[in-house]
Motif scaffolding. Structure first.
Motif, PDB file in Angstrom:
ATOM      1  N   GLN A  75       0.855  -1.191   0.000  1.00  0.00           N
ATOM      2  CA  GLN A  75       0.000   0.000   0.000  1.00  0.00           C
ATOM      3  C   GLN A  75       0.893   1.244   0.000  1.00  0.00           C
ATOM      4  O   GLN A  75       1.161   1.840   1.039  1.00  0.00           O
ATOM      5  N   THR A 122       1.936   5.195  -1.284  1.00  0.00           N
ATOM      6  CA  THR A 122       1.271   6.451  -1.602  1.00  0.00           C
ATOM      7  C   THR A 122       2.321   7.517  -1.860  1.00  0.00           C
ATOM      8  O   THR A 122       3.334   7.587  -1.164  1.00  0.00           O
ATOM      9  N   ARG A 123       2.066   8.320  -2.877  1.00  0.00           N
ATOM     10  CA  ARG A 123       2.955   9.449  -3.199  1.00  0.00           C
ATOM     11  C   ARG A 123       2.162  10.750  -3.016  1.00  0.00           C
ATOM     12  O   ARG A 123       1.772  11.399  -3.964  1.00  0.00           O
ATOM     13  N   ASP A 128      -3.215  12.542  -2.431  1.00  0.00           N
ATOM     14  CA  ASP A 128      -4.135  12.257  -3.533  1.00  0.00           C
ATOM     15  C   ASP A 128      -3.544  11.290  -4.555  1.00  0.00           C
ATOM     16  O   ASP A 128      -4.087  11.146  -5.646  1.00  0.00           O
ATOM     17  N   ARG A 129      -2.443  10.612  -4.198  1.00  0.00           N
ATOM     18  CA  ARG A 129      -1.827   9.706  -5.154  1.00  0.00           C
ATOM     19  C   ARG A 129      -1.522   8.345  -4.503  1.00  0.00           C
ATOM     20  O   ARG A 129      -0.368   7.948  -4.361  1.00  0.00           O
ATOM     21  N   PRO A 130      -2.592   7.631  -4.094  1.00  0.00           N
ATOM     22  CA  PRO A 130      -2.370   6.269  -3.605  1.00  0.00           C
ATOM     23  C   PRO A 130      -1.879   5.382  -4.741  1.00  0.00           C
ATOM     24  O   PRO A 130      -2.343   5.495  -5.884  1.00  0.00           O
ATOM     25  N   PRO A 143      -3.459   6.261  -9.632  1.00  0.00           N
ATOM     26  CA  PRO A 143      -4.547   6.825  -8.825  1.00  0.00           C
ATOM     27  C   PRO A 143      -5.742   7.357  -9.598  1.00  0.00           C
ATOM     28  O   PRO A 143      -6.863   7.303  -9.088  1.00  0.00           O
ATOM     29  N   ASP A 180       5.000   8.719 -10.718  1.00  0.00           N
ATOM     30  CA  ASP A 180       4.483   7.644  -9.874  1.00  0.00           C
ATOM     31  C   ASP A 180       5.292   6.368 -10.074  1.00  0.00           C
ATOM     32  O   ASP A 180       5.656   5.681  -9.106  1.00  0.00           O
TER      33      ASP A 180
END
Length: 254
Positions: A36, A38-39, A42-44, A95, A114
């Motif tokens: 899981q 995330t970056r 709002d960028r899972p 995402p 990403d």
């Protein structure tokens, strides 16, 4: 100082980049699990990993990118074949273009960043005590493969200043990236169906024309948009074999 920096990167990823990981599941000679990542809020980037169940030595990494409205699991037979061949495959669900969200094609230019983030997160697992991949990653050999918008994302990794560990790229039914190609020359393989109405073959040829050598363009006669990546298609064995042979030649398993 480099060693300290690497340790800090691992710690930062453990604290900020990783959420709870789903349990690993064995599928014969291949194990899969989900990181899981995330970056930013709002960028899972939930990332599915496939790798050999019996890990010995060090294994190159392949970053796989899905297309618009896609998911990594749709390509499981293809990428599991790479894992059986000795690769560690990381496939993020982007995402704003995956099958579980309202697709926004305007986000494609953001996806190479990403992809680069996911590559760094997976490379960092080599130094995470207790992780199944610790000590088993060949962090100096990374290849990138993508389909459709994922092919465009893949090509976007090979811009000016790209890392030297990027050893090969494969764009399947993709377009030209939003950034110019640059940096050291890396072998690139382009595959495209000549009856593709979603991404016409001329778009793939335009991307190929802009890419520096060494490069190769393969036309798949009679093929539309990616059905040749499904095991039930008669062209699948040859296509899958061609991709794996390219990866083995340019980012080989030791």
């Amino acid at each position: 100082m480099r060693r300290i920096g690497a340790v800090l990167l691992v710690v930062a990823l453990l604290l900020d980049g990783f959420g709870p990981a789903r349990p690993a599941s064995a599928q014969g000679p291949v194990v899969s699990r989900v990181l899981q990542l995330t970056r930013g809020a709002d960028r899972p980037l939930p990332t599915t990993l496939w790798y050999p169940s019996a890990l010995t030595g060090r294994h190159p990494i392949i970053l796989f990118s899905h297309g618009l409205g896609g998911l990594p699991q749709q390509f499981a037979p293809l990428v599991a074949g790479w894992a059986e061949a000795g690769y560690v495959v990381a496939a993020p669900a982007y995402p704003h273009t995956n099958a579980r969200v309202r697709v926004d094609r305007r986000d494609i230019p953001r996806q190479p960043a990403d992809a680069a983030f996911v590559i760094e997160a997976v490379r960092a697992l080599d130094g995470v005590p207790g992780d199944a991949l610790a000590g088993h990653l060949d962090i100096g050999r990374v290849a990138a493969v993508g389909f459709s918008a994922g092919g465009t994302t893949t090509l976007g990794l090979f811009g000016p200043g790209h890392p030297s560990y990027l050893r090969a790229g494969v764009s399947i039914s993709g377009r030209r990236p939003s950034v110019e190609f640059g940096g050291s020359a890396v072998p690139l393989l382009f595959l495209h169906g000549d009856r593709d109405r979603v991404v016409p073959i001329r778009a793939g040829r335009q991307a190929y024309a802009l890419a520096p050598p060494p490069k190769q363009f393969v036309t798949i006669p009679g093929a539309r948009h990616g059905e040749f990546l499904r095991p039930g298609d008669g062209r699948y064995p040859r296509t899958a074999g061609r991709i794996l042979a390219f990866l083995a030649a340019n980012a080989p398993v030791a």
